[in-house]
Design a protein around this motif. Structure first.
Motif, PDB file in Angstrom:
ATOM      1  N   SER A 122      30.912  40.029  50.196  1.00  0.00           N
ATOM      2  CA  SER A 122      31.953  39.523  49.184  1.00  0.00           C
ATOM      3  C   SER A 122      31.352  38.872  47.867  1.00  0.00           C
ATOM      4  O   SER A 122      31.956  38.714  46.901  1.00  0.00           O
ATOM      5  CB  SER A 122      32.723  38.440  49.737  1.00  0.00           C
ATOM      6  OG  SER A 122      32.062  37.396  50.071  1.00  0.00           O
ATOM      7  N   SER A 146      31.823  41.268  44.948  1.00  0.00           N
ATOM      8  CA  SER A 146      33.160  41.878  45.102  1.00  0.00           C
ATOM      9  C   SER A 146      33.555  41.787  43.624  1.00  0.00           C
ATOM     10  O   SER A 146      33.219  40.863  42.902  1.00  0.00           O
ATOM     11  CB  SER A 146      33.909  41.311  45.957  1.00  0.00           C
ATOM     12  OG  SER A 146      35.489  41.416  45.831  1.00  0.00           O
ATOM     13  N   ARG A 149      36.763  41.811  42.911  1.00  0.00           N
ATOM     14  CA  ARG A 149      38.469  41.255  43.025  1.00  0.00           C
ATOM     15  C   ARG A 149      38.363  39.896  42.985  1.00  0.00           C
ATOM     16  O   ARG A 149      37.631  39.282  43.423  1.00  0.00           O
ATOM     17  CB  ARG A 149      39.044  41.815  44.364  1.00  0.00           C
ATOM     18  CG  ARG A 149      40.552  41.569  44.542  1.00  0.00           C
ATOM     19  CD  ARG A 149      40.907  42.094  45.652  1.00  0.00           C
ATOM     20  NE  ARG A 149      40.758  43.659  45.663  1.00  0.00           N
ATOM     21  CZ  ARG A 149      41.249  44.403  46.516  1.00  0.00           C
ATOM     22  NH1 ARG A 149      41.958  43.680  47.898  1.00  0.00           N
ATOM     23  NH2 ARG A 149      41.345  45.714  46.494  1.00  0.00           N
TER      24      ARG A 149
END
Length: 354
Positions: free
Chosen positions: A267, A270, A272
């Protein structure tokens, strides 16, 4: 009729700006001396390129100066203010690009992806290099980078991504080599990017005790992280420390708190963004306005000034009856430009001096 060519007239002699007993200079910390601040009533004189700084041979030339051929005069090569450090004279440029130094914390943007490295824009004359071997792999695995990592290089960083890194070394041509081998560094998300002047001069980011800190904002905004890159790039985002701690819960259970880097998950790379509450967005916008107001008024940007400006933004006129809470429907006090921004900056400067 005969013509004769006369030699050019000598240029007018320039009055020396520096003498052994002169107070018209700035010390190495960028602050005016006590005697000078008490006597002076005018602003610092701006020196232009080619102007004679001094002709006294006891002074040494530093950055922004050059020796005059055939004489002991020291000439300015950039436009700026005079900086005196003992017997060393230099000219601090009014506007200059960032010069990387080892250990600097910088915020950069990926410009291109190459074999085994990225090119990063850090507002320097040359693009910085981020080698593939200088980043954390997902899971915190410590191993040699393979061809598989090279093929997946865009899964870590791609063009346009923002990151915070540290200058590990500087090449002979002036280009910087970066690294992100720490949980404090890496890809940036959930925030807003600001570009101001760096350490070149004027109002902007300066090297300070702390370049990264977390502020507990008012009005239910929660915690917000502020990253002041020495290169003049600033990142303000929602605090994400809780997510990191949650992802490392397994490492804590194993009593390996000192090796939290092993709990780094995918993550961290990531693209997003997380959901950001409206209250947090408003406080991020308020901090952004405070920093822009400091820069517009020529004030340095560091932790003390940013915090002072943030608290002063709720009450720039010094009204003791006001609080740090405001009505969500009132947007007049959220604008920190123009005269209101000047009042906020003046109140912040007084708070720091006091």
């Amino acid at each position: 009729m005969t013509f004769s060519i006369q030699p050019p007239a000598a240029p007018p002699r320039v009055v020396q700006r520096v003498s052994p007993d002169s107070d018209a200079s700035i010390d190495s910390d960028g602050d005016l001396s006590i005697a000078q601040s008490a006597k002076r009533s005018k602003k610092s004189v701006v020196i232009t390129p080619g102007e004679v700084v001094t002709e006294d041979p006891q002074w040494m030339r530093g950055h922004g100066t050059a020796a005059s051929p055939g004489s002991t005069a020291i000439l300015a090569t950039v436009a700026g203010t005079l900086l005196r450090t003992n017997k060393l004279l230099s000219v601090q440029a009014l506007r200059a690009r960032y010069t990387p130094e080892i250990g600097d914390l910088v915020v950069g943007r990926i410009v291109s992806v190459e074999t085994k490295r990225w090119k990063v824009d850090v507002s320097a004359p040359l693009l910085a290099h981020l080698p593939l071997s200088a980043i954390n792999l997902p899971g915190g695995i410590l191993r040699k980078r393979t061809s598989t990592d090279e093929l997946a290089i865009r899964t870590f960083f791609s063009e346009g991504d923002l990151l915070v890194a540290e200058v590990q070394s500087v090449y002979q041509d002036g280009a910087a080599s970066l690294h992100t081998r720490s949980l404090r560094y890496g890809k940036l998300r959930n925030g807003v990017f600001i570009r101001v002047s760096g350490t070149g001069g004027g109002g902007g980011v300066v090297r300070a005790r702390r370049q990264v800190w977390t502020i507990n904002t008012a009005n239910g905004g929660g915690e917000v992280d502020i990253v002041l890159g020495v290169n003049g790039y600033i990142w303000i985002c929602k605090h994400s420390r809780g997510e990191l701690v949650a992802s490392s819960e397994e490492a804590k259970k194993m009593n390996e708190i000192t090796r939290m880097e092993e709990a780094v998950s995918e993550s961290m790379y990531s693209n997003r963004n997380d959901e950001i509450p409206p209250q947090t967005r408003k406080e991020i916008a308020r901090l952004t306005g405070c920093i822009k107001a400091l820069v517009e008024n020529g004030i340095r940007v560091d932790e003390d000034m940013v915090m002072a400006a943030y608290h002063a933004s709720f009450n720039p006129d010094g009204d003791t009856n006001m609080t740090m809470d405001y009505d969500e429907n009132e947007e007049a006090d959220e604008y920190l430009g123009g005269s209101r921004g000047s009042r906020v900056v003046a109140a912040a400067v007084e708070a720091v001096k006091g």
